[in-house]
Design a protein around this motif. Sequence first.
Motif, PDB file in Angstrom:
ATOM      1  N   ILE A 231      19.244  12.555  16.111  1.00 19.54           N
ATOM      2  CA  ILE A 231      18.283  12.365  17.251  1.00 19.54           C
ATOM      3  C   ILE A 231      17.042  11.960  16.947  1.00 19.54           C
ATOM      4  O   ILE A 231      16.444  10.376  17.514  1.00 19.54           O
ATOM      5  CB  ILE A 231      17.228  14.196  17.766  1.00 19.54           C
ATOM      6  CG1 ILE A 231      18.820  14.810  17.908  1.00 19.54           C
ATOM      7  CG2 ILE A 231      16.133  13.350  18.593  1.00 19.54           C
ATOM      8  CD1 ILE A 231      19.355  14.723  18.856  1.00 19.54           C
ATOM      9  N   LEU A 232      16.126  11.659  16.012  1.00 16.02           N
ATOM     10  CA  LEU A 232      15.078  10.838  15.359  1.00 16.02           C
ATOM     11  C   LEU A 232      15.060   9.459  13.991  1.00 16.02           C
ATOM     12  O   LEU A 232      15.527  10.913  12.875  1.00 16.02           O
ATOM     13  CB  LEU A 232      13.783  11.095  15.075  1.00 16.02           C
ATOM     14  CG  LEU A 232      12.914  10.457  15.355  1.00 16.02           C
ATOM     15  CD1 LEU A 232      12.621   9.011  16.524  1.00 16.02           C
ATOM     16  CD2 LEU A 232      11.202  11.435  14.865  1.00 16.02           C
ATOM     17  N   GLY A 233      15.521   8.518  14.397  1.00 14.74           N
ATOM     18  CA  GLY A 233      15.996   7.941  13.022  1.00 14.74           C
ATOM     19  C   GLY A 233      16.065   6.721  13.214  1.00 14.74           C
ATOM     20  O   GLY A 233      15.011   5.900  13.961  1.00 14.74           O
TER      21      GLY A 233
ATOM     22  N   LEU B 188      19.320   8.088  18.405  1.00 11.86           N
ATOM     23  CA  LEU B 188      19.202   8.286  19.615  1.00 11.86           C
ATOM     24  C   LEU B 188      17.528   7.686  19.934  1.00 11.86           C
ATOM     25  O   LEU B 188      17.694   6.679  20.927  1.00 11.86           O
ATOM     26  CB  LEU B 188      18.818  10.073  20.427  1.00 11.86           C
ATOM     27  CG  LEU B 188      20.117  10.130  20.745  1.00 11.86           C
ATOM     28  CD1 LEU B 188      19.777  11.110  21.585  1.00 11.86           C
ATOM     29  CD2 LEU B 188      21.266   9.585  21.159  1.00 11.86           C
ATOM     30  N   PHE B 189      17.216   8.265  18.747  1.00  9.64           N
ATOM     31  CA  PHE B 189      15.269   7.250  19.043  1.00  9.64           C
ATOM     32  C   PHE B 189      15.065   7.321  17.732  1.00  9.64           C
ATOM     33  O   PHE B 189      15.107   7.411  16.523  1.00  9.64           O
ATOM     34  CB  PHE B 189      14.036   8.278  19.290  1.00  9.64           C
ATOM     35  CG  PHE B 189      14.555   8.895  20.273  1.00  9.64           C
ATOM     36  CD1 PHE B 189      14.846   8.006  22.268  1.00  9.64           C
ATOM     37  CD2 PHE B 189      15.222  10.629  20.831  1.00  9.64           C
ATOM     38  CE1 PHE B 189      15.724   8.779  23.115  1.00  9.64           C
ATOM     39  CE2 PHE B 189      15.751  10.641  22.000  1.00  9.64           C
ATOM     40  CZ  PHE B 189      15.945   9.847  23.069  1.00  9.64           C
ATOM     41  N   GLU B 190      13.752   6.041  17.751  1.00  8.27           N
ATOM     42  CA  GLU B 190      13.532   5.354  16.337  1.00  8.27           C
ATOM     43  C   GLU B 190      11.911   4.918  16.438  1.00  8.27           C
ATOM     44  O   GLU B 190      11.302   4.553  17.194  1.00  8.27           O
ATOM     45  CB  GLU B 190      14.012   4.016  15.697  1.00  8.27           C
ATOM     46  CG  GLU B 190      13.504   3.331  14.306  1.00  8.27           C
ATOM     47  CD  GLU B 190      13.917   1.904  13.823  1.00  8.27           C
ATOM     48  OE1 GLU B 190      13.716   1.405  13.333  1.00  8.27           O
ATOM     49  OE2 GLU B 190      15.298   2.101  14.475  1.00  8.27           O
TER      50      GLU B 190
ATOM     51  N   ALA C 274      18.104   4.001  21.344  1.00  9.53           N
ATOM     52  CA  ALA C 274      19.606   3.172  20.865  1.00  9.53           C
ATOM     53  C   ALA C 274      20.505   2.578  22.320  1.00  9.53           C
ATOM     54  O   ALA C 274      20.971   1.779  21.930  1.00  9.53           O
ATOM     55  CB  ALA C 274      20.357   4.273  20.928  1.00  9.53           C
ATOM     56  N   ASN C 275      19.451   2.740  23.645  1.00  5.69           N
ATOM     57  CA  ASN C 275      20.271   1.485  24.459  1.00  5.69           C
ATOM     58  C   ASN C 275      19.889  -0.074  24.385  1.00  5.69           C
ATOM     59  O   ASN C 275      19.738  -0.304  24.949  1.00  5.69           O
ATOM     60  CB  ASN C 275      20.010   2.809  25.971  1.00  5.69           C
ATOM     61  CG  ASN C 275      18.353   2.453  26.470  1.00  5.69           C
ATOM     62  OD1 ASN C 275      17.577   2.026  25.308  1.00  5.69           O
ATOM     63  ND2 ASN C 275      18.314   2.944  27.162  1.00  5.69           N
ATOM     64  N   GLY C 276      18.760  -0.086  24.020  1.00 10.76           N
ATOM     65  CA  GLY C 276      18.427  -1.125  23.570  1.00 10.76           C
ATOM     66  C   GLY C 276      16.558  -1.435  23.499  1.00 10.76           C
ATOM     67  O   GLY C 276      15.961  -2.468  24.196  1.00 10.76           O
ATOM     68  N   VAL C 277      16.664  -1.116  24.565  1.00  9.73           N
ATOM     69  CA  VAL C 277      14.704  -0.551  24.761  1.00  9.73           C
ATOM     70  C   VAL C 277      14.220  -0.246  23.882  1.00  9.73           C
ATOM     71  O   VAL C 277      13.977   0.115  22.662  1.00  9.73           O
ATOM     72  CB  VAL C 277      14.303   0.499  26.227  1.00  9.73           C
ATOM     73  CG1 VAL C 277      12.973   0.601  26.155  1.00  9.73           C
ATOM     74  CG2 VAL C 277      15.169   0.879  27.400  1.00  9.73           C
ATOM     75  N   LEU C 278      12.643  -1.606  23.562  1.00  5.63           N
ATOM     76  CA  LEU C 278      12.028  -1.326  22.309  1.00  5.63           C
ATOM     77  C   LEU C 278      10.341  -1.888  23.109  1.00  5.63           C
ATOM     78  O   LEU C 278      10.096  -2.100  23.636  1.00  5.63           O
ATOM     79  CB  LEU C 278      12.057  -2.862  21.763  1.00  5.63           C
ATOM     80  CG  LEU C 278      11.332  -2.487  20.635  1.00  5.63           C
ATOM     81  CD1 LEU C 278      11.181  -1.598  19.688  1.00  5.63           C
ATOM     82  CD2 LEU C 278      10.569  -3.983  19.902  1.00  5.63           C
ATOM     83  N   LEU C 279       9.357  -0.331  22.557  1.00  3.91           N
ATOM     84  CA  LEU C 279       8.150  -0.922  23.089  1.00  3.91           C
ATOM     85  C   LEU C 279       6.994  -0.238  22.376  1.00  3.91           C
ATOM     86  O   LEU C 279       7.392   0.043  21.092  1.00  3.91           O
ATOM     87  CB  LEU C 279       8.282   1.334  24.924  1.00  3.91           C
ATOM     88  CG  LEU C 279       6.332   1.181  24.405  1.00  3.91           C
ATOM     89  CD1 LEU C 279       5.841   0.198  25.563  1.00  3.91           C
ATOM     90  CD2 LEU C 279       5.926   2.634  24.959  1.00  3.91           C
TER      91      LEU C 279
END
Length: 341
Positions: free
Chosen positions: A226-228, A237-239, A252-257
């Motif tokens: 989930i978070l890694g 899925l998320f980092e 994981a879909n490429g979005v970066l904030l």
Amino acid sequence: MTDSSANLDLPFIQASQAQKHVTHNEAIDILDTLVQLSVQSRTTATPPATPSAGHRYILPQGAAGAWAGHDGAVVQWGGEAWRIYPPKTGWQAYIADEAQSVIWTGTHWAGLLSGALEVERLGVNSAADETNRLAVASDATLLTHAGTSHQLKINKALPENTASLVFQTGWSGRAEMGCAGNDDFAVKVSADGASWTTALSLSAATGLAMMPQGAEINGPLSGTAILGSVSQTAGALFERGETGDGAYFKLANGVLLCLSPDLAVGAISTAAGSLFQSAALVWTFPAAFAAPPTVTGALGIAGTWMGNGPTAATNCSVTALSYQSVTDGGAIRITALGRWF
């Protein structure tokens, strides 16, 4: 003429014999002991102190006392002494304290089914047939270990064949799990036993799990999946992370904030037409984008806003703007949104 019978050694009444009833009664007593043979135990090694009339025993190895030297024999209390009968090959006996039958092999007492048993069909409270050669009708079926572990194996000949467990309602299939038609493990469900939908599939080659129908999760999610560290091919899925330049959140879909910390802005006092601006401020993103992102920001001073300058994949340049000269520029917070691949 011999004095006794060949198999059970029953004494014969001889011609002109006196007290014929003694011989007759002895033969009856032997028959009473050995016919329909049922013994109390085959593990009692010492004669009981107060034996019961009619009780019989099979003597174990190391029998003692009056039984010493008669291992394997059948014994019965005769009222005054123990009658001892050496068994002959093929004798059968029921062991009361074990609830099983045994047979004398010529050297030892063995369970009737201690050797290999092969049958074409077996029905336990149910009728077996050519397709269901083993049929069991019961509230439960127990398969347990013989000391350590236990495996239930369902084998098929070729990958395109089926090795599975099918769960039914009224003899109509509702769920199936196993390797059906290939070597991938799948869980399928059906509402009518005719149309089947794959809910879960596990690749035999990679171990990857696939849920073609999607998933509804009403409980918490946790773990490195989930978070890694996210990746284009395999990962979480998320980092998320933090550096001295701020915090970032990757999907994981490429979005970066990316979020900046509070960045100090100097005086907003340089004239720019009818406006005033601060000196340019360069913010290095805490995580790099694949291309220049969209940058927005705000100051904590009324009547001021952020102006965008050149933006790259790794940083951006901004200024603070105002309609009037501001000697104390305060702090600015910047947000950058884009893609990391």
